[in-house]
Design an enzyme around this catalytic site. Structure first.
Site, PDB file in Angstrom:
ATOM      1  CG  HIS A   1      -1.872  -0.999   1.175  1.00  0.00           C
ATOM      2  ND1 HIS A   1      -3.083  -1.259   2.266  1.00  0.00           N
ATOM      3  CD2 HIS A   1      -2.258  -2.026   0.214  1.00  0.00           C
ATOM      4  CE1 HIS A   1      -3.917  -2.365   1.774  1.00  0.00           C
ATOM      5  NE2 HIS A   1      -3.337  -2.625   0.436  1.00  0.00           N
TER       6      HIS A   1
ATOM      7  CD  GLU B   1      -2.282   4.068   2.969  1.00  0.00           C
ATOM      8  OE1 GLU B   1      -3.440   4.046   3.478  1.00  0.00           O
ATOM      9  OE2 GLU B   1      -1.900   3.322   2.167  1.00  0.00           O
TER      10      GLU B   1
ATOM     11  CB  CYS C   1      -6.199  -1.355   4.991  1.00  0.00           C
ATOM     12  SG  CYS C   1      -4.506  -1.645   5.405  1.00  0.00           S
TER      13      CYS C   1
ATOM     14  CB  CYS D   1      -2.166   1.347   6.229  1.00  0.00           C
ATOM     15  SG  CYS D   1      -1.639   0.639   4.665  1.00  0.00           S
TER      16      CYS D   1
END
Length: 162
Positions: free
Chosen positions: A84, A86, A112, A115
């Site tokens: 991801h 992040e 999510c 993260c």
């Protein structure tokens, strides 16, 4: 007409959009910018770990799994080839020796839970998202418990492409 200078949040969200153009998975071309005192500390985008093939090159690596925060047990297609945005931004900061304590993270949609845990662990204190994410209730609860300010700029709920 008088020029309206963008706020810092508007400015960094525009940069998030540009960073997201580097993403290598068409299911979620998202970017992330981490900022402190209005200076960029790190950026990241959705993509495979360095040196590994990307979705755009060889296709998705789809598994069936439940969505985080969804206790219904319903299975969804989930691509596990990429990191991801992040996560990539946080990893990049770690590789460069940049501390993120007290920073603000800008991202396209609410993070999510994984993260979210990383954001809490590195000491980020504010998260600014363009949109809500359809399964982000757990994230919102965790941020609230950790006293991290969550700002969602548009009250629009989105989900990744299937």
């Amino acid at each position: 007409m008088v020029y309206k200078r963008p706020s810092w949040d508007e400015y960094f969200m525009k940069i998030v959009d540009v960073v997201g153009l580097r993403s290598t998975c068409d299911r979620g071309r998202a970017g992330c910018v981490i900022v402190k005192n209005n200076h960029i500390l790190s950026i990241g985008y959705v993509g495979s770990p360095p040196g590994l093939p990307h979705c755009d090159e060889i296709g998705h690596l789809i598994i069936k799994s439940t969505e985080e925060g969804d206790n219904s047990g319903k299975l969804h297609d989930h691509c596990v080839r990429t990191i991801h945005a992040e996560q990539n931004a946080i990893c990049h900061a770690a590789r460069m020796g940049v501390a993120l304590e007290g920073a603000t993270l800008y991202v396209k949609m609410e993070p999510c839970p994984v993260c979210c845990h990383l954001i809490i662990a590195v000491g980020i204190k504010r998260v600014v998202c363009q949109y809500k994410y359809h399964t982000a209730k757990q994230t919102r609860d965790l941020f609230r418990q950790a006293k991290i300010q969550l700002v969602v700029l548009e009250n629009k709920e989105v989900e990744y492409k299937k």
